[in-house]
Design a protein around this motif. Structure first.
Motif, PDB file in Angstrom:
ATOM      1  N   VAL A 250       0.855  -1.189   0.000  1.00  0.00           N
ATOM      2  CA  VAL A 250       0.000   0.000   0.000  1.00  0.00           C
ATOM      3  C   VAL A 250       0.892   1.241   0.000  1.00  0.00           C
ATOM      4  O   VAL A 250       1.896   1.301   0.735  1.00  0.00           O
ATOM      5  CB  VAL A 250      -0.941   0.015   1.223  1.00  0.00           C
ATOM      6  CG1 VAL A 250      -1.831   1.247   1.177  1.00  0.00           C
ATOM      7  CG2 VAL A 250      -1.765  -1.260   1.273  1.00  0.00           C
ATOM      8  N   ASN A 251       0.522   2.215  -0.823  1.00  0.00           N
ATOM      9  CA  ASN A 251       1.196   3.519  -0.836  1.00  0.00           C
ATOM     10  C   ASN A 251       0.222   4.577  -0.324  1.00  0.00           C
ATOM     11  O   ASN A 251      -0.872   4.740  -0.881  1.00  0.00           O
ATOM     12  CB  ASN A 251       1.658   3.890  -2.247  1.00  0.00           C
ATOM     13  CG  ASN A 251       2.764   2.966  -2.758  1.00  0.00           C
ATOM     14  OD1 ASN A 251       3.654   2.585  -1.991  1.00  0.00           O
ATOM     15  ND2 ASN A 251       2.692   2.600  -4.026  1.00  0.00           N
ATOM     16  N   VAL A 252       0.635   5.301   0.696  1.00  0.00           N
ATOM     17  CA  VAL A 252      -0.210   6.355   1.259  1.00  0.00           C
ATOM     18  C   VAL A 252       0.635   7.623   1.451  1.00  0.00           C
ATOM     19  O   VAL A 252       1.865   7.558   1.556  1.00  0.00           O
ATOM     20  CB  VAL A 252      -0.815   5.917   2.620  1.00  0.00           C
ATOM     21  CG1 VAL A 252      -1.763   4.747   2.427  1.00  0.00           C
ATOM     22  CG2 VAL A 252       0.275   5.584   3.613  1.00  0.00           C
ATOM     23  N   GLU A 253      -0.078   8.737   1.468  1.00  0.00           N
ATOM     24  CA  GLU A 253       0.605  10.016   1.728  1.00  0.00           C
ATOM     25  C   GLU A 253       0.690  10.254   3.227  1.00  0.00           C
ATOM     26  O   GLU A 253      -0.191   9.831   3.981  1.00  0.00           O
ATOM     27  CB  GLU A 253      -0.143  11.169   1.062  1.00  0.00           C
ATOM     28  CG  GLU A 253      -0.112  11.117  -0.456  1.00  0.00           C
ATOM     29  CD  GLU A 253      -0.820  12.305  -1.071  1.00  0.00           C
ATOM     30  OE1 GLU A 253      -1.544  13.013  -0.316  1.00  0.00           O
ATOM     31  OE2 GLU A 253      -0.685  12.527  -2.286  1.00  0.00           O
ATOM     32  N   GLU A 254       1.744  10.932   3.604  1.00  0.00           N
ATOM     33  CA  GLU A 254       1.855  11.281   5.013  1.00  0.00           C
ATOM     34  C   GLU A 254       0.802  12.337   5.365  1.00  0.00           C
ATOM     35  O   GLU A 254       0.205  12.975   4.494  1.00  0.00           O
ATOM     36  CB  GLU A 254       3.258  11.811   5.326  1.00  0.00           C
ATOM     37  CG  GLU A 254       3.624  13.099   4.602  1.00  0.00           C
ATOM     38  CD  GLU A 254       4.972  13.648   5.030  1.00  0.00           C
ATOM     39  OE1 GLU A 254       5.415  13.337   6.150  1.00  0.00           O
ATOM     40  OE2 GLU A 254       5.574  14.410   4.238  1.00  0.00           O
ATOM     41  N   ALA A 263      -5.778  -0.075   4.241  1.00  0.00           N
ATOM     42  CA  ALA A 263      -5.869  -1.261   3.370  1.00  0.00           C
ATOM     43  C   ALA A 263      -6.939  -2.209   3.928  1.00  0.00           C
ATOM     44  O   ALA A 263      -7.363  -2.085   5.088  1.00  0.00           O
ATOM     45  CB  ALA A 263      -4.518  -1.966   3.286  1.00  0.00           C
ATOM     46  N   THR A 264      -7.351  -3.128   3.089  1.00  0.00           N
ATOM     47  CA  THR A 264      -8.294  -4.179   3.513  1.00  0.00           C
ATOM     48  C   THR A 264      -7.688  -5.526   3.139  1.00  0.00           C
ATOM     49  O   THR A 264      -7.411  -5.797   1.959  1.00  0.00           O
ATOM     50  CB  THR A 264      -9.651  -3.997   2.842  1.00  0.00           C
ATOM     51  OG1 THR A 264     -10.195  -2.719   3.189  1.00  0.00           O
ATOM     52  CG2 THR A 264     -10.612  -5.095   3.294  1.00  0.00           C
ATOM     53  N   GLU A 312       9.630  10.536  10.089  1.00  0.00           N
ATOM     54  CA  GLU A 312       9.867   9.602  11.179  1.00  0.00           C
ATOM     55  C   GLU A 312       9.984   8.163  10.680  1.00  0.00           C
ATOM     56  O   GLU A 312      10.854   7.408  11.123  1.00  0.00           O
ATOM     57  CB  GLU A 312       8.739   9.704  12.208  1.00  0.00           C
ATOM     58  CG  GLU A 312       8.720  11.026  12.963  1.00  0.00           C
ATOM     59  CD  GLU A 312       7.649  11.044  14.031  1.00  0.00           C
ATOM     60  OE1 GLU A 312       6.961   9.995  14.202  1.00  0.00           O
ATOM     61  OE2 GLU A 312       7.485  12.092  14.687  1.00  0.00           O
ATOM     62  N   SER A 313       9.120   7.781   9.777  1.00  0.00           N
ATOM     63  CA  SER A 313       9.170   6.430   9.222  1.00  0.00           C
ATOM     64  C   SER A 313       8.543   6.457   7.841  1.00  0.00           C
ATOM     65  O   SER A 313       7.384   6.866   7.675  1.00  0.00           O
ATOM     66  CB  SER A 313       8.418   5.439  10.119  1.00  0.00           C
ATOM     67  OG  SER A 313       8.468   4.140   9.581  1.00  0.00           O
ATOM     68  N   SER A 314       9.309   6.004   6.875  1.00  0.00           N
ATOM     69  CA  SER A 314       8.808   6.018   5.501  1.00  0.00           C
ATOM     70  C   SER A 314       8.261   4.668   5.068  1.00  0.00           C
ATOM     71  O   SER A 314       7.633   4.565   4.005  1.00  0.00           O
ATOM     72  CB  SER A 314       9.935   6.438   4.548  1.00  0.00           C
ATOM     73  OG  SER A 314      11.022   5.508   4.630  1.00  0.00           O
ATOM     74  N   LEU A 315       8.459   3.622   5.895  1.00  0.00           N
ATOM     75  CA  LEU A 315       8.002   2.292   5.514  1.00  0.00           C
ATOM     76  C   LEU A 315       7.560   1.523   6.757  1.00  0.00           C
ATOM     77  O   LEU A 315       8.249   1.535   7.791  1.00  0.00           O
ATOM     78  CB  LEU A 315       9.128   1.517   4.813  1.00  0.00           C
ATOM     79  CG  LEU A 315       8.768   0.135   4.257  1.00  0.00           C
ATOM     80  CD1 LEU A 315       7.776   0.268   3.104  1.00  0.00           C
ATOM     81  CD2 LEU A 315      10.027  -0.605   3.816  1.00  0.00           C
ATOM     82  N   ALA A 337       4.040   1.853   2.315  1.00  0.00           N
ATOM     83  CA  ALA A 337       5.034   2.875   1.945  1.00  0.00           C
ATOM     84  C   ALA A 337       4.400   4.253   2.081  1.00  0.00           C
ATOM     85  O   ALA A 337       3.325   4.521   1.515  1.00  0.00           O
ATOM     86  CB  ALA A 337       5.532   2.643   0.524  1.00  0.00           C
ATOM     87  N   VAL A 338       5.065   5.115   2.820  1.00  0.00           N
ATOM     88  CA  VAL A 338       4.571   6.481   3.058  1.00  0.00           C
ATOM     89  C   VAL A 338       5.228   7.408   2.036  1.00  0.00           C
ATOM     90  O   VAL A 338       6.457   7.422   1.879  1.00  0.00           O
ATOM     91  CB  VAL A 338       4.869   6.939   4.500  1.00  0.00           C
ATOM     92  CG1 VAL A 338       4.333   8.348   4.718  1.00  0.00           C
ATOM     93  CG2 VAL A 338       4.269   5.958   5.500  1.00  0.00           C
ATOM     94  N   ARG A 339       4.386   8.153   1.341  1.00  0.00           N
ATOM     95  CA  ARG A 339       4.869   9.089   0.325  1.00  0.00           C
ATOM     96  C   ARG A 339       5.068  10.465   0.956  1.00  0.00           C
ATOM     97  O   ARG A 339       4.190  10.980   1.655  1.00  0.00           O
ATOM     98  CB  ARG A 339       3.888   9.139  -0.841  1.00  0.00           C
ATOM     99  CG  ARG A 339       4.407   9.959  -2.026  1.00  0.00           C
ATOM    100  CD  ARG A 339       3.561   9.758  -3.276  1.00  0.00           C
ATOM    101  NE  ARG A 339       2.148  10.044  -3.051  1.00  0.00           N
ATOM    102  CZ  ARG A 339       1.194   9.128  -3.030  1.00  0.00           C
ATOM    103  NH1 ARG A 339       1.490   7.846  -3.174  1.00  0.00           N
ATOM    104  NH2 ARG A 339      -0.081   9.468  -2.858  1.00  0.00           N
ATOM    105  N   ASP A 340       6.218  11.052   0.673  1.00  0.00           N
ATOM    106  CA  ASP A 340       6.578  12.343   1.282  1.00  0.00           C
ATOM    107  C   ASP A 340       5.797  13.484   0.650  1.00  0.00           C
ATOM    108  O   ASP A 340       5.595  13.531  -0.568  1.00  0.00           O
ATOM    109  CB  ASP A 340       8.087  12.603   1.123  1.00  0.00           C
ATOM    110  CG  ASP A 340       8.524  13.891   1.799  1.00  0.00           C
ATOM    111  OD1 ASP A 340       8.012  14.181   2.899  1.00  0.00           O
ATOM    112  OD2 ASP A 340       9.379  14.611   1.236  1.00  0.00           O
TER     113      ASP A 340
END
Length: 820
Positions: A250-254, A263-264, A312-315, A337-340
């Motif tokens: 899953v890719n999400v924005e911070e 996610a499901t 703080e945490s990108s993954l 995965a957190v998108r900057d």
């Protein structure tokens, strides 16, 4: 912590190997150290002063210090006495760097005396300070009795934050021969443990199996962690749950809001009833991640419980478990995965700053050192710093994210006293975020400007006869410098007449006002030139000179001075002769006068103020020539007194007068003949008559005394001659008229007045009486006869007589001066 300390003490020898630090100075002037984690506070890291080539005895003079970074803990301190870098805070590699293989602490040190920054990199080496841990002390695992041999069931995994050999290396199972372990190692290095069924299960024989799972790391000493696993044997359950995919990415924005569905996850079980009901749970997750995400056990919806921050945490990576009602389960991996986003503005920190700067500072002088940080990454973390282009400053990038604010043009305090420098740091994100800091810089004055006079030279005019101490002129100079550098002192340094400068002029050293010490006289000098110096109070002092010329203006302060005829000091008047036969216009004499003043104050005019015979004489208005106006008449007095007035043309007019006595006579003998008949007209306005009467009375007394003395001398001579010759003497040769009566005396005196000299223009007339001449009252024969023997015999008496006659001559001269 106590266990960590014990470990450190027991393995001190081993850790000494890690403290074999190496350093180098790279192109970017960076120093590298390596230390193990969990060292005690105050422990030695490195001799940073020696590594920088500095003398440890004078560190305080160099200003060596650590530059603090924004938002970071200060793990190290610098001993300014020894120059050693020491640990100031607990250094935990797992807390600082997490699972990163390379753990580096970077900071900078500054030498303020040189305004140089050096990068320091400290590598934190992992030690085995953490034992493997399971999330819970006891785990329950349900297995159907109908399970086939070789079936595998996932077990909970232990967590060990250490890396490498210090992390989990093996698992061991104890408590039952029905089960064994299958340990699989993934590409990431993580080990997954599964329980393998080795013997058939019989619920009626043994419904529960108690197992102990041990996880062991490879550190020295070896650390381990255990957990209890309770296997519950269930009735037959044919199908286990199965996830739709092995890995959910899953890719999400911070900065997404809390409660957002991330996610499901979904698993299926073909069984019916309770054996087909699936419950979802976290299988392998860190404590931090478990507080960030929430998994719905029924629906499998993963929602955000905390805040996502890329910095703080990108993954996020964890595992989930799906278990049906019959105890069968399956697991899957979730990777988020957190998108900057550009959600962090740049941060500016001033590490070194001077708020005052001399105006003569050279170009390139460092004013401030700044540290720029942007917690965003990529383009969002790229920062550009700038200062206004209209200011004489610029930014230069030095080490890493450090900038130095320096001058690039000359400063002039007289133009700009202080600057308000705005430094802006903007990132390249969209939209761009920026941060500004304000630096107030005061420009200190230096004595770089000499005093300046308003004029290149000064001229001024003032009247003579000024009072002493009067202000006659003032001048000022300006100095654009500040305070003491602009405090001006005035002085007179040079003049064409130094004695006049010191005697006549003085200048106020603070105000520049020039005072006259004495009164000036135009007739003495008409101008005075000198130099005035203006000197400031700087160090060294600067000065400038200006020429000053003062012109003295004339006042009518001098009366005319008569040069001719000269006025005697005793008050007598000059005597001039005019022949009886003079024609009209005859030049009798000329009155000569001068006036020390100039201009119209020195223009002279002559007037006949008073005359014995008005209309007899005239005087030239501008020439001063006294001339006859008509022919002399018999009735005109022989002695004419003329009062001449000489005046100038000043305002007010000043004048002088002189009395000229003109005697009407053709020759000098005539003057002597008529002197006794000349009378001086009385002047009721003067006391001269009184003094003349007193003088006449005094002279008369002297005259009678003289006659008595003369008779006594004659008798004494006669008596002496009779005694010497013893006989009578014959006096027939001497006329009786010389001894008897006033007429005889006059004749006797006239015998000594052969020459009378009157000089015009002199201070007093002179009458000479030669002694020893032949008398004109005797016959030629008598005059030429040899002297009588009686006279030779009485030489001493003759000498006395001659002296007396001389005194009489002086008396007669005095009489003539007074007009008798």
């Amino acid at each position: 912590m106590e266990e960590t300390q014990r470990l450190w003490n027991n393995k001190k020898g081993i850790l000494q190997c890690f403290i074999l630090m190496y350093i180098w100075e790279a192109v970017s002037a960076q120093i590298h150290y390596s230390i193990p984690e969990e060292m005690q506070k105050g422990s030695f890291v490195g001799n940073i002063a020696e590594d920088l080539g500095m003398d440890g005895k004078h560190l305080s003079e160099h200003g060596l210090r650590i530059v603090s970074r924004i938002g970071t803990s200060q793990y190290f301190t610098l001993n300014v006495v020894s120059g050693h870098l020491q640990i100031s805070e607990r250094v935990d590699r797992e807390e600082i760097c997490g699972r990163a293989e390379d753990c580096m602490l970077n900071f900078q040190v500054i030498i303020e005396s040189k305004l140089k920054i050096y990068g320091v990199e400290v590598e934190i080496i992992d030690i085995n300070d953490n034992a493997p841990q399971f999330l819970s002390g006891k785990q329950k695992l349900k297995i159907s009795e109908s399970s086939l041999l070789g079936s595998q069931f996932p077990l909970p995994e232990a967590q060990d934050p250490d890396l490498g050999i210090n992390s989990i290396q093996s698992y061991h199972l104890m408590g039952s021969s029905h089960f064994s372990l299958d340990v699989q190692t993934r590409e990431s290095g993580a080990r997954h443990v599964k329980l393998v069924l080795e013997k058939s299960l019989d619920r009626e024989e043994q419904p529960v199996h108690d197992l102990i799972l041990t996880a062991t790391d490879g550190g020295d000493p070896v650390r381990s962690g255990t957990t209890q696993i309770q296997v519950i044997v269930l009735d037959a359950n044919d199908n286990a749950p199965a996830f739709s995919q092995p890995v959910y990415k899953v890719n999400v924005e911070e900065n997404i809001p809390k409660g957002t569905t991330v996610a499901t996850i979904r698993a299926t079980d073909v069984d019916e009833g309770i054996n087909g009901e699936i419950k979802y749970s976290f299988k392998k997750i860190t404590e931090k991640d478990s507080k960030t995400f929430l998994l719905n056990s029924t629906t499998g919806i993963l929602t955000l419980l905390g805040n996502l921050d890329y910095e703080e945490s990108s993954l996020y990576d964890f595992e989930v478990n799906a278990e049906d009602g019959g105890g069968l389960s399956d697991w899957s991996q979730v990777v988020i995965a957190v998108r900057d986003l550009n959600d962090n503005a740049p941060e500016l920190a001033i590490n070194f700053l001077i708020n005052t700067l001399p105006e003569n500072s050279p170009v390139g002088t460092v004013i401030a050192l700044l540290n720029v940080q942007d917690r965003d990454s990529g383009v969002n973390g790229e920062v550009t710093c700038s200062v206004p282009s209209n200011l004489p400053f610029q930014l230069k990038k030095s080490v890493d994210h450090f900038y130095s604010l320096v001058t690039y043009d000359n400063l002039d305090r007289e133009t700009v006293i202080n600057y308000n420098v705005i430094i802006t740091a903007a990132d390249n994100g969209t939209p761009s975020l920026s941060t500004s800091v304000h630096i107030s810089l005061e420009i200190l004055d230096k004595n770089d400007n000499a005093p300046v006079f308003a004029e290149s030279s000064y001229m001024s005019y003032f009247l003579e006869n000024n009072p002493r101490g009067a202000s006659i002129f003032s001048l000022t100079a300006n100095d654009p410098d500040w305070e003491e550098n602009s405090r001006i002192t005035y002085s007179i340094i040079e003049g064409h007449k130094k004695s006049i400068i010191s005697s006549y002029l003085s200048i106020n050293s603070e105000t520049g006002i020039i005072y006259a010490l004495n009164s000036f006289d135009y007739e003495e000098f008409q101008e005075i030139s000198f130099l005035v110096q203006a000197q400031d109070g700087g160090s060294p002092p600067l000065s400038s000179n200006v020429s000053v010329t003062l012109f003295i203006l004339d006042q009518n302060d001098n009366a005319p001075e008569i040069l001719h005829p000269s006025i005697p000091t005793d008050g007598s008047t000059g005597v001039e002769l005019a022949p009886h036969t003079s024609e009209p216009g005859y030049l009798v004499t000329k009155v000569v006068a001068v006036d020390a003043d100039s201009g119209q104050n020195g223009w002279l005019s002559y007037q006949l103020l008073k005359a014995t015979e008005p209309g007899l004489f005239t005087i030239g208005l501008h020439t001063g020539e006294i001339r006859t106006a008509r022919f002399f008449l018999d009735k005109d007095a022989l002695k004419q007194s003329l009062v001449i007035l000489v005046k100038d043309n000043g305002q007010p007019s000043l004048s002088a007068s002189v009395t000229v006595t003109v005697v009407l006579a053709d020759s000098i003998p005539d003057v002597l003949t008529d002197l006794s008949s000349i009378s001086v007209p009385a002047d009721p306005q003067s006391d001269l008559t009184f003094y003349l009467v007193v003088a006449v009375a005094f002279v008369s007394c002297l005259f009678f005394i003289f006659l008595l003395v003369l008779l006594a001398l004659r008798l004494r001579r006669w008596r002496t001659s009779q005694l010497c010759n013893s006989g009578s003497m014959n006096f027939t040769s001497v006329p009786v008229s010389q001894f008897v009566g006033i007429d005889g005396v006059r004749a006797f005196l006239r015998s000594y007045c052969h020459e009378v000299s009157l000089t015009s223009g002199s201070r007093k007339s002179q009458i000479l009486f030669p002694i020893g001449s032949c008398t004109n009252t005797l016959t030629p024969q008598q005059a030429c006869d040899p002297p009588d023997p009686l006279l030779i015999a009485g030489d001493s008496a003759i000498i006395v007589e001659e002296a007396a006659i001389s005194q009489v001559g002086m008396i007669i001269s005095i009489i003539l001066k007074f007009g008798f």
